[in-house]
Design a protein around this motif. Sequence first.
Motif, PDB file in Angstrom:
ATOM      1  N   ILE A 172       0.836  -1.196   0.000  1.00 41.81           N
ATOM      2  CA  ILE A 172       0.000   0.000   0.000  1.00 41.81           C
ATOM      3  C   ILE A 172       0.875   1.251   0.000  1.00 41.81           C
ATOM      4  O   ILE A 172       0.603   2.222  -0.719  1.00 41.81           O
ATOM      5  CB  ILE A 172      -0.942  -0.029   1.215  1.00 41.81           C
ATOM      6  CG1 ILE A 172      -1.967  -1.167   1.052  1.00 41.81           C
ATOM      7  CG2 ILE A 172      -1.658   1.312   1.385  1.00 41.81           C
ATOM      8  CD1 ILE A 172      -2.706  -1.530   2.326  1.00 41.81           C
ATOM      9  N   GLU A 173       1.942   1.230   0.798  1.00 46.18           N
ATOM     10  CA  GLU A 173       2.849   2.367   0.878  1.00 46.18           C
ATOM     11  C   GLU A 173       3.402   2.735  -0.501  1.00 46.18           C
ATOM     12  O   GLU A 173       3.472   3.917  -0.873  1.00 46.18           O
ATOM     13  CB  GLU A 173       4.007   2.034   1.822  1.00 46.18           C
ATOM     14  CG  GLU A 173       5.051   3.133   1.930  1.00 46.18           C
ATOM     15  CD  GLU A 173       6.355   2.636   2.537  1.00 46.18           C
ATOM     16  OE1 GLU A 173       6.963   3.403   3.308  1.00 46.18           O
ATOM     17  OE2 GLU A 173       6.774   1.503   2.245  1.00 46.18           O
ATOM     18  N   LYS A 174       3.785   1.714  -1.275  1.00 44.03           N
ATOM     19  CA  LYS A 174       4.449   1.952  -2.556  1.00 44.03           C
ATOM     20  C   LYS A 174       3.501   1.938  -3.754  1.00 44.03           C
ATOM     21  O   LYS A 174       3.915   2.241  -4.884  1.00 44.03           O
ATOM     22  CB  LYS A 174       5.546   0.907  -2.753  1.00 44.03           C
ATOM     23  CG  LYS A 174       6.655   1.009  -1.706  1.00 44.03           C
ATOM     24  CD  LYS A 174       7.710  -0.076  -1.883  1.00 44.03           C
ATOM     25  CE  LYS A 174       8.825   0.078  -0.868  1.00 44.03           C
ATOM     26  NZ  LYS A 174       9.884  -0.948  -1.017  1.00 44.03           N
ATOM     27  N   GLY A 175       2.235   1.576  -3.524  1.00 48.58           N
ATOM     28  CA  GLY A 175       1.287   1.481  -4.627  1.00 48.58           C
ATOM     29  C   GLY A 175       1.467   0.232  -5.462  1.00 48.58           C
ATOM     30  O   GLY A 175       0.943   0.124  -6.570  1.00 48.58           O
ATOM     31  N   VAL A 176       2.205  -0.744  -4.936  1.00 50.72           N
ATOM     32  CA  VAL A 176       2.455  -2.015  -5.630  1.00 50.72           C
ATOM     33  C   VAL A 176       1.473  -3.035  -5.051  1.00 50.72           C
ATOM     34  O   VAL A 176       1.796  -3.796  -4.149  1.00 50.72           O
ATOM     35  CB  VAL A 176       3.918  -2.468  -5.434  1.00 50.72           C
ATOM     36  CG1 VAL A 176       4.194  -3.755  -6.198  1.00 50.72           C
ATOM     37  CG2 VAL A 176       4.882  -1.375  -5.888  1.00 50.72           C
ATOM     38  N   LEU A 177       0.265  -3.068  -5.577  1.00 51.36           N
ATOM     39  CA  LEU A 177      -0.839  -3.733  -4.879  1.00 51.36           C
ATOM     40  C   LEU A 177      -0.987  -5.224  -5.183  1.00 51.36           C
ATOM     41  O   LEU A 177      -1.585  -5.951  -4.384  1.00 51.36           O
ATOM     42  CB  LEU A 177      -2.159  -3.020  -5.194  1.00 51.36           C
ATOM     43  CG  LEU A 177      -2.228  -1.546  -4.771  1.00 51.36           C
ATOM     44  CD1 LEU A 177      -3.622  -0.979  -5.052  1.00 51.36           C
ATOM     45  CD2 LEU A 177      -1.890  -1.374  -3.294  1.00 51.36           C
ATOM     46  N   ASP A 178      -0.454  -5.691  -6.294  1.00 52.90           N
ATOM     47  CA  ASP A 178      -0.621  -7.107  -6.635  1.00 52.90           C
ATOM     48  C   ASP A 178       0.229  -7.976  -5.706  1.00 52.90           C
ATOM     49  O   ASP A 178       1.426  -7.730  -5.553  1.00 52.90           O
ATOM     50  CB  ASP A 178      -0.210  -7.340  -8.084  1.00 52.90           C
ATOM     51  CG  ASP A 178      -0.641  -8.704  -8.588  1.00 52.90           C
ATOM     52  OD1 ASP A 178      -0.071  -9.711  -8.097  1.00 52.90           O
ATOM     53  OD2 ASP A 178      -1.526  -8.782  -9.450  1.00 52.90           O
ATOM     54  N   PRO A 179      -0.363  -8.999  -5.079  1.00 49.79           N
ATOM     55  CA  PRO A 179       0.390  -9.845  -4.129  1.00 49.79           C
ATOM     56  C   PRO A 179       1.609 -10.544  -4.719  1.00 49.79           C
ATOM     57  O   PRO A 179       2.495 -10.973  -3.982  1.00 49.79           O
ATOM     58  CB  PRO A 179      -0.651 -10.871  -3.666  1.00 49.79           C
ATOM     59  CG  PRO A 179      -1.965 -10.234  -3.917  1.00 49.79           C
ATOM     60  CD  PRO A 179      -1.781  -9.386  -5.135  1.00 49.79           C
ATOM     61  N   ASN A 180       1.663 -10.682  -6.049  1.00 46.54           N
ATOM     62  CA  ASN A 180       2.784 -11.376  -6.686  1.00 46.54           C
ATOM     63  C   ASN A 180       3.799 -10.434  -7.335  1.00 46.54           C
ATOM     64  O   ASN A 180       4.722 -10.886  -8.002  1.00 46.54           O
ATOM     65  CB  ASN A 180       2.249 -12.356  -7.741  1.00 46.54           C
ATOM     66  CG  ASN A 180       1.427 -13.469  -7.128  1.00 46.54           C
ATOM     67  OD1 ASN A 180       1.896 -14.155  -6.232  1.00 46.54           O
ATOM     68  ND2 ASN A 180       0.210 -13.637  -7.589  1.00 46.54           N
ATOM     69  N   ASP A 181       3.624  -9.133  -7.126  1.00 50.89           N
ATOM     70  CA  ASP A 181       4.510  -8.154  -7.748  1.00 50.89           C
ATOM     71  C   ASP A 181       5.738  -7.937  -6.863  1.00 50.89           C
ATOM     72  O   ASP A 181       5.647  -7.371  -5.776  1.00 50.89           O
ATOM     73  CB  ASP A 181       3.758  -6.835  -7.947  1.00 50.89           C
ATOM     74  CG  ASP A 181       4.525  -5.850  -8.826  1.00 50.89           C
ATOM     75  OD1 ASP A 181       5.748  -6.029  -8.979  1.00 50.89           O
ATOM     76  OD2 ASP A 181       3.891  -4.909  -9.334  1.00 50.89           O
ATOM     77  N   SER A 182       6.902  -8.399  -7.347  1.00 51.00           N
ATOM     78  CA  SER A 182       8.130  -8.278  -6.564  1.00 51.00           C
ATOM     79  C   SER A 182       8.627  -6.833  -6.484  1.00 51.00           C
ATOM     80  O   SER A 182       9.578  -6.541  -5.768  1.00 51.00           O
ATOM     81  CB  SER A 182       9.231  -9.161  -7.164  1.00 51.00           C
ATOM     82  OG  SER A 182       9.533  -8.749  -8.493  1.00 51.00           O
TER      83      SER A 182
END
Length: 291
Positions: A172-182
């Motif tokens: 959430i902090e980084k806006g990288v919301l997909d659980p599989n996104d490294s």
Amino acid sequence: MERRKKESRPVLAICYDFDKTLSPDDMQAQGYIQSVNNGDVASFWQEANELAVKNDMDSNLAYMYVMVEKARGRILLTKSSLEEYGSKVMLFPGVETWFKRIRRYGEEKGVIIEHYIISSGLKEMIEGTSVAKAGAFERIYASSFMFDDREVPIWPAQAVNYTNKTQFLFRIEKGVLDPNDSGVNDYFAPEDLRVPFRNIVYVGDSATDIPCMKLVNSYGGHAIGVYNNVTSDKTKVFKMFKENRIRYFAPANYEDGSKLDELVKSIIDRTAANEALEEMYYACKEECSER
């Protein structure tokens, strides 16, 4: 994969546990367990816990396994039936209107409000609740099943426990919301973070929320403990407060004008003021770097 960029306005992310935070009881114990275990809720959880201990097994994987086993020959367990059980889950007072009201208040203050679920409960059941169907949540991070083409669960897809809950705060902090996104491991400069921790609120009720609460507190965010207003049992929130796990506690009453309502609105007010100051700081920093 879903990645969100920094907004022109500040974003406040409010993250919630589900069971005993938005709902008075475990979601599985509000219809599902009764239908497969002769109404005996306690023995269901005892069996799941013993399975976990015996096999050095994650406790969430254990309860998911027992759910599937108990359903055999009793009910047809599918994604749709889990959502149907979820539709019957009770919610605390005010929850039905809370998410829209708080978003509206944020808009008035120039703050984008986003609501997230971070729960060890079942995603499929949460998706069946009235609030989820109404689009209350940006994302639901919870334990979930993989289903075959008949919607029958065949394997766990996610098991969200008390420690790996924290990864979702970084997403959430980084806006990288997909659980599989490294990409969640990528470096972001402080000024590029979409939702810095100072703008994250975590609302929970028990020890399973402590890693998230501690993390949010440590980085300047706001951890809130809630308790059931009917029983008025504050044992857990008192313990968490004394141990500096939470900054605030309130009854799990989400109605307009409640203590929790006023508390969150105060956090929104503070966020608006803080972010105005942060903008001034980064403007000064940029000007100075040009000299």
